[in-house]
Design a protein around this motif. Structure first.
Motif, PDB file in Angstrom:
ATOM      1  N   ASP A   3      31.523  58.395  44.093  1.00 29.98           N
ATOM      2  CA  ASP A   3      32.271  57.203  44.485  1.00 29.98           C
ATOM      3  C   ASP A   3      33.141  57.505  45.701  1.00 29.98           C
ATOM      4  OD1 ASP A   3      31.153  55.876  42.361  1.00 29.98           O
ATOM      5  OD2 ASP A   3      32.859  56.246  41.027  1.00 29.98           O
ATOM      6  N   ARG A   4      33.349  56.459  46.493  1.00 28.05           N
ATOM      7  CA  ARG A   4      34.233  56.621  47.640  1.00 28.05           C
ATOM      8  C   ARG A   4      35.664  56.752  47.170  1.00 28.05           C
ATOM      9  NH1 ARG A   4      37.530  53.623  50.662  1.00 28.05           N
ATOM     10  NH2 ARG A   4      37.727  54.120  52.895  1.00 28.05           N
ATOM     11  N   PHE A   5      36.384  57.735  47.753  1.00 32.03           N
ATOM     12  CA  PHE A   5      37.775  57.965  47.401  1.00 32.03           C
ATOM     13  C   PHE A   5      38.656  57.070  48.275  1.00 32.03           C
ATOM     14  CE2 PHE A   5      41.728  60.548  47.174  1.00 32.03           C
ATOM     15  CZ  PHE A   5      41.791  60.682  45.788  1.00 32.03           C
ATOM     16  N   PRO A   6      39.751  56.501  47.717  1.00 33.03           N
ATOM     17  CA  PRO A   6      40.617  55.604  48.502  1.00 33.03           C
ATOM     18  C   PRO A   6      41.109  56.291  49.782  1.00 33.03           C
ATOM     19  CG  PRO A   6      41.204  55.493  46.185  1.00 33.03           C
ATOM     20  CD  PRO A   6      40.228  56.624  46.315  1.00 33.03           C
ATOM     21  N   SER A   7      41.316  55.512  50.806  1.00 34.64           N
ATOM     22  CA  SER A   7      41.813  56.042  52.075  1.00 34.64           C
ATOM     23  C   SER A   7      43.288  56.395  51.950  1.00 34.64           C
ATOM     24  CB  SER A   7      41.625  55.003  53.186  1.00 34.64           C
ATOM     25  OG  SER A   7      42.454  53.873  52.928  1.00 34.64           O
ATOM     26  N   GLU A  32      39.662  72.571  45.741  1.00 38.42           N
ATOM     27  CA  GLU A  32      39.225  72.820  44.371  1.00 38.42           C
ATOM     28  C   GLU A  32      37.833  72.266  44.104  1.00 38.42           C
ATOM     29  OE1 GLU A  32      42.128  71.296  41.700  1.00 38.42           O
ATOM     30  OE2 GLU A  32      43.761  72.528  42.504  1.00 38.42           O
ATOM     31  N   GLY A  33      37.259  71.584  45.094  1.00 38.98           N
ATOM     32  CA  GLY A  33      35.898  71.090  44.955  1.00 38.98           C
ATOM     33  C   GLY A  33      35.757  69.715  44.364  1.00 38.98           C
ATOM     34  N   TRP A  34      36.874  69.014  44.182  1.00 38.38           N
ATOM     35  CA  TRP A  34      36.805  67.684  43.581  1.00 38.38           C
ATOM     36  C   TRP A  34      36.435  66.595  44.598  1.00 38.38           C
ATOM     37  CZ3 TRP A  34      36.915  67.319  38.437  1.00 38.38           C
ATOM     38  CH2 TRP A  34      37.512  68.351  37.715  1.00 38.38           C
ATOM     39  N   LEU A  35      36.758  66.835  45.866  1.00 41.92           N
ATOM     40  CA  LEU A  35      36.480  65.846  46.918  1.00 41.92           C
ATOM     41  C   LEU A  35      35.672  66.479  48.036  1.00 41.92           C
ATOM     42  CD1 LEU A  35      39.965  64.099  47.335  1.00 41.92           C
ATOM     43  CD2 LEU A  35      38.024  63.311  45.964  1.00 41.92           C
ATOM     44  N   ARG A  36      34.897  65.650  48.759  1.00 40.33           N
ATOM     45  CA  ARG A  36      34.176  66.126  49.939  1.00 40.33           C
ATOM     46  C   ARG A  36      34.258  65.064  51.046  1.00 40.33           C
ATOM     47  NH1 ARG A  36      28.769  63.977  49.688  1.00 40.33           N
ATOM     48  NH2 ARG A  36      28.463  62.868  47.709  1.00 40.33           N
ATOM     49  N   ARG A  37      34.524  65.507  52.267  1.00 41.56           N
ATOM     50  CA  ARG A  37      34.631  64.595  53.415  1.00 41.56           C
ATOM     51  C   ARG A  37      33.284  64.531  54.131  1.00 41.56           C
ATOM     52  NH1 ARG A  37      39.983  63.479  55.391  1.00 41.56           N
ATOM     53  NH2 ARG A  37      41.575  64.712  54.311  1.00 41.56           N
ATOM     54  N   LEU A  38      32.858  63.341  54.456  1.00 46.61           N
ATOM     55  CA  LEU A  38      31.657  63.139  55.268  1.00 46.61           C
ATOM     56  C   LEU A  38      32.080  62.514  56.587  1.00 46.61           C
ATOM     57  CD1 LEU A  38      29.157  61.770  52.572  1.00 46.61           C
ATOM     58  CD2 LEU A  38      29.412  64.107  53.422  1.00 46.61           C
ATOM     59  N   GLY A  40      32.698  60.486  59.628  1.00 42.32           N
ATOM     60  CA  GLY A  40      32.394  59.106  59.980  1.00 42.32           C
ATOM     61  C   GLY A  40      32.153  58.200  58.792  1.00 42.32           C
ATOM     62  N   LYS A  41      32.147  58.730  57.566  1.00 44.17           N
ATOM     63  CA  LYS A  41      31.873  57.903  56.378  1.00 44.17           C
ATOM     64  C   LYS A  41      33.059  57.826  55.425  1.00 44.17           C
ATOM     65  CE  LYS A  41      26.882  58.644  56.421  1.00 44.17           C
ATOM     66  NZ  LYS A  41      25.701  59.082  55.629  1.00 44.17           N
ATOM     67  N   GLY A  42      33.895  58.875  55.398  1.00 50.20           N
ATOM     68  CA  GLY A  42      35.035  58.860  54.502  1.00 50.20           C
ATOM     69  C   GLY A  42      35.027  60.012  53.514  1.00 50.20           C
ATOM     70  N   THR A  43      35.844  59.891  52.493  1.00 47.61           N
ATOM     71  CA  THR A  43      35.992  60.937  51.472  1.00 47.61           C
ATOM     72  C   THR A  43      35.401  60.431  50.163  1.00 47.61           C
ATOM     73  OG1 THR A  43      38.026  61.710  52.537  1.00 47.61           O
ATOM     74  CG2 THR A  43      37.645  62.406  50.257  1.00 47.61           C
ATOM     75  N   PHE A  44      34.648  61.320  49.495  1.00 52.68           N
ATOM     76  CA  PHE A  44      33.948  60.923  48.273  1.00 52.68           C
ATOM     77  C   PHE A  44      34.245  61.918  47.141  1.00 52.68           C
ATOM     78  CE2 PHE A  44      31.760  59.101  51.818  1.00 52.68           C
ATOM     79  CZ  PHE A  44      31.371  57.847  51.383  1.00 52.68           C
ATOM     80  N   VAL A  45      34.148  61.396  45.914  1.00 52.25           N
ATOM     81  CA  VAL A  45      34.364  62.227  44.725  1.00 52.25           C
ATOM     82  C   VAL A  45      33.143  63.101  44.502  1.00 52.25           C
ATOM     83  CG1 VAL A  45      34.786  62.223  42.240  1.00 52.25           C
ATOM     84  CG2 VAL A  45      35.827  60.452  43.702  1.00 52.25           C
ATOM     85  N   SER A  46      33.379  64.405  44.314  1.00 52.09           N
ATOM     86  CA  SER A  46      32.286  65.353  44.076  1.00 52.09           C
ATOM     87  C   SER A  46      32.018  65.498  42.584  1.00 52.09           C
ATOM     88  CB  SER A  46      32.638  66.727  44.650  1.00 52.09           C
ATOM     89  OG  SER A  46      32.839  66.647  46.035  1.00 52.09           O
ATOM     90  N   GLU A  47      30.883  66.113  42.291  1.00 54.66           N
ATOM     91  CA  GLU A  47      30.615  66.500  40.908  1.00 54.66           C
ATOM     92  C   GLU A  47      31.660  67.512  40.486  1.00 54.66           C
ATOM     93  OE1 GLU A  47      27.094  68.622  38.243  1.00 54.66           O
ATOM     94  OE2 GLU A  47      26.813  68.235  40.382  1.00 54.66           O
ATOM     95  N   ARG A  48      32.100  67.408  39.239  1.00 57.57           N
ATOM     96  CA  ARG A  48      33.145  68.319  38.761  1.00 57.57           C
ATOM     97  C   ARG A  48      32.683  69.765  38.911  1.00 57.57           C
ATOM     98  NH1 ARG A  48      36.486  68.024  33.066  1.00 57.57           N
ATOM     99  NH2 ARG A  48      37.587  69.993  33.306  1.00 57.57           N
TER     100      ARG A  48
END
Length: 342
Positions: A3-7, A32-38, A40-48
């Motif tokens: 899921d996309r993480f809030p800005s 800690e690996g919980w979020l990943r930045r892409l 031009g697309k934003g920040t997304f929630v990673s697999e735990r």
């Protein structure tokens, strides 16, 4: 997941915090690996992220001697280790095994080694007495969770999971006395641990409750508790001091296997003695000889030790715990009448 993480502006508005606080939180979650930045697309929630934990398990030995006689009763540690490894694997925890070979100095090296390696926790059978208490303090100072199993110590407030040895010895002695025997002799090695201290106390409690004189015989022995000739001879000298008829309760199964052999060699009639011990001596007593065994809940000790260790890693509960699990009393063979009222 995904899921996309809030800005940053959305988080600032929603929680009323500063931009610096939001950025610091996002950076921490990324590390800690919980979020990943892409880009031009934003920040997304990673697999735990998977957490790989390693627990150092320190034990005196597995099988300390190849002699089949010595192995009588020494499967206690292998069964404990099997339970710990099995339960740890189910919990996704890796085990790193260290053996002391019954040497206090080797235990010290192992303790210092695990501090240097920075393991997630230490689970151990402590044999070092006062000599290695400073190493235990080093582990605690490094904020590495430390849990003892098989025994506890009283010098430091450290978690421990063990059998209730005092209760086991008390119940076994009472079982012998309940059958009408007038004498129970207790044979033990040097009282150098809470295990042997508690077992002796349980025996003494039962004898005192019945108003019967206690008889504690302490056997001096060489390192390793084996059954070499010198240890056999000392055990023989000790058994010769007994006045038959009597029941003989040994603090451990290894020694009882030797005692049983000696009593038979002395030609003592089976009607004049009964036997008792902790753990499994792997004897095949005849039907007219009573054997009382105190069987420790080894698998439960292993499971509880792992669970307590994981609880400490995860920061659950601060108060030190001492879990003493009740053993089982198992009786085989039939009682003979000659011992009753003698």
């Amino acid at each position: 997941m995904g899921d996309r993480f809030p800005s940053e502006p959305e988080l600032i508005t929603r929680y009323g915090v500063s931009r610096a606080t939001v950025r610091e939180a996002i950076i921490s979650l990324e590390q800690e690996g919980w979020l990943r930045r892409l880009q031009g697309k934003g920040t997304f929630v990673s697999e735990r992220p998977k957490v790989h934990r390693t627990v150092a398990v320190i034990a005196p030995y597995l099988y300390a001697n190849d002699s089949p006689d010595f192995r009588a009763g020494t499967d206690v540690i292998p069964l404990l280790m099997q339970s710990i490894e099995h339960h740890a694997r189910k919990k996704g925890v890796s085990i790193s095994l260290y053996l002391d070979n019954l040497e206090v100095e080797t235990e010290r090296e192992n303790l210092l080694n695990v501090v240097e390696r920075g393991v997630d926790a230490v689970l151990m059978i402590y044999i070092g007495g006062p000599a290695n208490l400073d190493c235990l303090e080093k582990i605690r100072a490094a904020n590495i969770p430390l849990v003892l199993f098989d025994r506890y110590i009283e010098e430091l407030p450290i978690d421990a999971v063990a059998s209730d040895n005092q209760l086991g010895a008390y119940r076994a002695t009472m079982r012998l006395l309940d059958e009408g025997v007038s004498s129970v002799a207790y044979i033990t090695g040097p009282i150098d641990s809470t295990v042997l201290r508690d077992r002796r106390q349980g025996y003494l409690d039962a004898m005192a409750e019945r108003g019967i004189a206690a008889s504690v015989l302490e056997l001096r022995q060489d390192l390793g508790e084996g059954v070499d000739r010198s240890n056999y001879d000392r055990t023989y000298d000790l058994v010769r001091q007994l006045r038959f008829p009597t029941a003989i309760f040994s603090a451990d199964a290894t020694r009882l296997a030797v005692i049983s052999q000696i009593v038979e060699e002395m030609g003592v009639p089976r009607s004049d003695y009964a036997l008792g011990c902790f753990d499994e001596p792997y004897l095949n007593p005849p039907e007219d000889l009573m054997l009382v065994k105190v069987l420790q809940p080894l698998r439960e000790i292993g499971r509880n030790a792992v669970d307590l260790t994981l609880g400490r890693i995860e920061g659950r509960s601060d108060a030190p715990a001492r879990l003493l699990l009740p053993p089982e009393i198992l009786v085989t063979g039939a009682w003979t009448q000659a011992l009753i009222g003698s």
